[in-house]
Design an enzyme around this catalytic site. Sequence first.
Site, PDB file in Angstrom:
ATOM      1  N   LYS A 187       0.749  -1.275  -0.239  1.00 18.48           N
ATOM      2  CA  LYS A 187       0.002   0.109   0.051  1.00 18.48           C
ATOM      3  C   LYS A 187       0.665   1.189   0.143  1.00 18.48           C
ATOM      4  O   LYS A 187       1.433   1.497   1.090  1.00 18.48           O
ATOM      5  CB  LYS A 187      -0.998  -0.113   1.227  1.00 18.48           C
ATOM      6  CG  LYS A 187      -2.181   0.687   1.233  1.00 18.48           C
ATOM      7  CD  LYS A 187      -2.147   2.219   0.754  1.00 18.48           C
ATOM      8  CE  LYS A 187      -2.060   3.143   1.906  1.00 18.48           C
ATOM      9  NZ  LYS A 187      -1.717   4.429   1.291  1.00 18.48           N
ATOM     10  N   CYS A 296      14.069  11.187   5.790  1.00 22.14           N
ATOM     11  CA  CYS A 296      13.714  10.516   7.280  1.00 22.14           C
ATOM     12  C   CYS A 296      14.967  10.819   7.958  1.00 22.14           C
ATOM     13  O   CYS A 296      14.986  11.093   9.278  1.00 22.14           O
ATOM     14  CB  CYS A 296      13.190   9.256   7.389  1.00 22.14           C
ATOM     15  SG  CYS A 296      14.408   8.097   6.224  1.00 22.14           S
TER      16      CYS A 296
HETATM   17  N1  LIG Z   1      12.899   5.761   8.646  1.00 22.78           N
HETATM   18  C1  LIG Z   1      12.776   5.736   7.329  1.00 22.78           C
HETATM   19  O1  LIG Z   1      13.509   4.881   7.092  1.00 22.78           O
HETATM   20  C2  LIG Z   1      11.878   6.627   6.900  1.00 22.78           C
HETATM   21  C3  LIG Z   1      11.963   6.560   5.463  1.00 22.78           C
HETATM   22  C4  LIG Z   1      11.138   7.482   4.712  1.00 22.78           C
HETATM   23  C5  LIG Z   1      10.227   8.205   5.512  1.00 22.78           C
HETATM   24  N2  LIG Z   1      10.093   8.095   6.823  1.00 22.78           N
HETATM   25  C6  LIG Z   1       8.977   9.124   7.508  1.00 22.78           C
HETATM   26  O2  LIG Z   1       7.905   8.979   6.912  1.00 22.78           O
HETATM   27  C7  LIG Z   1       7.033  10.194   6.990  1.00 22.78           C
HETATM   28  C8  LIG Z   1       6.621  10.746   5.886  1.00 22.78           C
HETATM   29  O3  LIG Z   1       5.815  10.002   5.112  1.00 22.78           O
HETATM   30  P1  LIG Z   1       4.246  10.046   5.089  1.00 22.78           P
HETATM   31  O4  LIG Z   1       3.987  11.482   5.184  1.00 22.78           O
HETATM   32  O5  LIG Z   1       3.889   9.379   3.785  1.00 22.78           O
HETATM   33  O6  LIG Z   1       3.842   9.350   6.474  1.00 22.78           O
HETATM   34  P2  LIG Z   1       2.485   8.682   6.854  1.00 22.78           P
HETATM   35  O7  LIG Z   1       2.322   8.208   8.116  1.00 22.78           O
HETATM   36  O8  LIG Z   1       1.406   9.963   6.590  1.00 22.78           O
HETATM   37  O9  LIG Z   1       2.017   7.663   5.854  1.00 22.78           O
HETATM   38  C9  LIG Z   1       2.855   6.647   5.520  1.00 22.78           C
HETATM   39  C10 LIG Z   1       1.768   5.371   4.933  1.00 22.78           C
HETATM   40  O10 LIG Z   1       1.058   4.988   5.724  1.00 22.78           O
HETATM   41  C11 LIG Z   1      -0.305   5.040   5.467  1.00 22.78           C
HETATM   42  N3  LIG Z   1      -1.377   5.302   6.473  1.00 22.78           N
HETATM   43  C12 LIG Z   1      -1.762   6.680   6.991  1.00 22.78           C
HETATM   44  N4  LIG Z   1      -2.497   6.248   8.036  1.00 22.78           N
HETATM   45  C13 LIG Z   1      -2.792   5.026   8.126  1.00 22.78           C
HETATM   46  C14 LIG Z   1      -3.547   4.238   9.337  1.00 22.78           C
HETATM   47  N5  LIG Z   1      -4.044   4.861   9.964  1.00 22.78           N
HETATM   48  N6  LIG Z   1      -3.003   2.800   9.046  1.00 22.78           N
HETATM   49  C15 LIG Z   1      -2.386   2.135   8.193  1.00 22.78           C
HETATM   50  N7  LIG Z   1      -1.723   3.085   7.031  1.00 22.78           N
HETATM   51  C16 LIG Z   1      -1.760   4.391   7.355  1.00 22.78           C
HETATM   52  C17 LIG Z   1      -0.321   6.462   4.328  1.00 22.78           C
HETATM   53  O11 LIG Z   1      -1.366   6.258   3.372  1.00 22.78           O
HETATM   54  C18 LIG Z   1       1.100   5.725   3.748  1.00 22.78           C
HETATM   55  O12 LIG Z   1       1.052   5.029   2.906  1.00 22.78           O
HETATM   56  C19 LIG Z   1       8.162  11.131   7.974  1.00 22.78           C
HETATM   57  O13 LIG Z   1       7.981  10.985   9.146  1.00 22.78           O
HETATM   58  C20 LIG Z   1       9.469  10.573   7.535  1.00 22.78           C
HETATM   59  O14 LIG Z   1      10.461  10.469   8.538  1.00 22.78           O
HETATM   60  C21 LIG Z   1      11.085   7.198   7.599  1.00 22.78           C
HETATM   61  C1  LIG Z   2      17.204   8.738   1.983  1.00 19.96           C
HETATM   62  N1  LIG Z   2      16.910   7.239   2.050  1.00 19.96           N
HETATM   63  C2  LIG Z   2      16.482   6.972   0.650  1.00 19.96           C
HETATM   64  C3  LIG Z   2      17.957   6.578   2.307  1.00 19.96           C
HETATM   65  C4  LIG Z   2      15.779   6.966   2.882  1.00 19.96           C
HETATM   66  C5  LIG Z   2      15.024   7.727   3.375  1.00 19.96           C
HETATM   67  O1  LIG Z   2      14.096   8.785   3.617  1.00 19.96           O
END
Ligand SMILES: NC(=O)c1ccc[n+]([C@@H]2O[C@H](COP(=O)([O-])OP(=O)(O)OC[C@H]3O[C@@H](n4cnc5c(N)ncnc54)[C@H](O)[C@@H]3O)[C@@H](O)[C@H]2O)c1
Ligand SMILES: C[N+](C)(C)CC=O
Length: 505
Positions: A187, A296
């Site tokens: 998803k 992130c």
């Molecule tokens: N640690 C890592 O490797 C990493 C990598 C990339 C992004 N991130 C984090 O992701 C965040 C940004 O991404 P975002 O805005 O898409 O995050 P988000 O939590 O809003 O959404 C992430 C996913 O979860 C789904 N989602 C939302 N509510 C849900 C629920 N109640 N149940 C199940 N699924 C649900 C969304 O549709 C989406 O697919 C930032 O905080 C970033 O730091 C972390």
């Molecule tokens: C930057 N990258 C691709 C490593 C992961 C996170 O947001």
Amino acid sequence: MVVPPAIPRRGLFIGGGWREPSLGHRLPVVNPATEAIIGDIPAATAEDIELAVAAARDAFTRDGGSHWSRVPGAVRAKYLKAIAAKITDRKSYLALFETLDSGKPLDEAVADMEDVAACFEYYADLAEALDQKQRSPISLPMENFKSYVLKEPIGVVGLITPWNYPLLMATWKVAPALAAGCTAVLKPSELASLTCLELGGICVEIGLPPGVLNIVTGLGHEAGSPLASHPHVDKIAFTGSTETGKKIMVTAAQMVKPVSLELGGKGPFIVFDDVDIDKAVEWAMFGCFLNAGQVCSATSRLLLHEKIAKKFLDRLIAWAKSIKVSDPLEEGCRLGSVICEGQYEKIKKFISTARSEGATIFYGGVRPRHLKRGFFIEPTIITDVSTSMQIWREEVFGPVICVKEFRTEREAVELANDTHYGLAGGVISNDPERCERISKAIQSGIVWINCSQPCFVQAPWGGNKWSGFGRELGEWGLDNYLSVKQVTKYCSDEPYGWYRPPSKL
Ligand SMILES: NC(=O)c1ccc[n+]([C@@H]2O[C@H](COP(=O)([O-])OP(=O)(O)OC[C@H]3O[C@@H](n4cnc5c(N)ncnc54)[C@H](O)[C@@H]3O)[C@@H](O)[C@H]2O)c1
Ligand SMILES: C[N+](C)(C)CC=O
């Protein structure tokens, strides 16, 4: 500038074919660099999740797992390699979609697609190697017992991913899950799903057995939530915000369902006074302006030794001015738009709150004058920051860096660890012993020395504290989707002899 292709109209990818969503709803796709609607994606609901999970369960168990979960890893590896080859062939086309959908510079999207192909290749190799690792013996202290370990796929996995690296973040889960023999329901984020849907097309072309990978696009509460709570999903691997991660953990706890969580961050980048300033400035910018700071692991808290702070900031501004902020399809663009209007407003609010709390917007903080449309924000540098301010404590997920000075190594470490998050941090100094001390002292899953953000598929990725738990990438990424089974055999011809045999009389 490159001419954008038309966006194909896709359905949900379930059971190896395309389906319209049960309720017939679709979501608009907005190009964040122009604000134009360029297509739409299907909006799945619980009914579609039901079908996708059933397709994945059927693919996992069909004919005793002889189509996927129980075939040799070498067979699964062939499919993963075929996907990697198609991604490589289609790199430019997929990168264009990623840019149109997310606003990231085309050069970054091309690099992402190369990483996607490399990730499928890497897990193809690990799938092959898994065959040799089966039945590895355990040394026991009793000769009449022999034990070995089987590594088995966990089952049907739900993979929920964010929008910042749409296909790459999905691949970090899909490739190891499939390599392990799991079947999956992916998803992706409703804000950027185009390339994940294209992956469905690639699965058809390479003849991936139906149901092994299902791709359902839609909103978090309508599609993500029923996936996370589905009783026939054996594990949830989630990347996204800490807030959503908490909800997923609560849901999974009701069914004692394993989860791995890759969440947000607020990484420190410590710069000592013995460095080449320009080299350090470039890494500081890469650490927070790459992908418009929507990373992130962004090192968004810059800690400068007081002796070089002024000179460093002068050079940082000079370098920041040289960043080409433009339509992400323009050649040489290094800062595109942020993902959507909501994120744009959120970032602007962070900046205005910082100002109202007493910080100085030292550079940027506004829309670039030459860009009238699109969700663009200048690279932004904020000084006069105190540790109680929101800008110090919360993840912005935008091109915004906040700066503090320090005097001693101890103070730098205390500031670096003054956060609920623990994903990544960096230190830059010409003193290797100091770098080693700091790499041990920073409380995070990843530490970079003399750089920020390089990421290799072979090395573990993941955080501590509010940044989540579990590790992706490398062998750790494969272990996420394997369960370990102990098999122990009694191999003596003698009776065990614990109980006295009953009398024969
Ligand atoms: N640690 C890592 O490797 C990493 C990598 C990339 C992004 N991130 C984090 O992701 C965040 C940004 O991404 P975002 O805005 O898409 O995050 P988000 O939590 O809003 O959404 C992430 C996913 O979860 C789904 N989602 C939302 N509510 C849900 C629920 N109640 N149940 C199940 N699924 C649900 C969304 O549709 C989406 O697919 C930032 O905080 C970033 O730091 C972390
Ligand atoms: C930057 N990258 C691709 C490593 C992961 C996170 O947001």
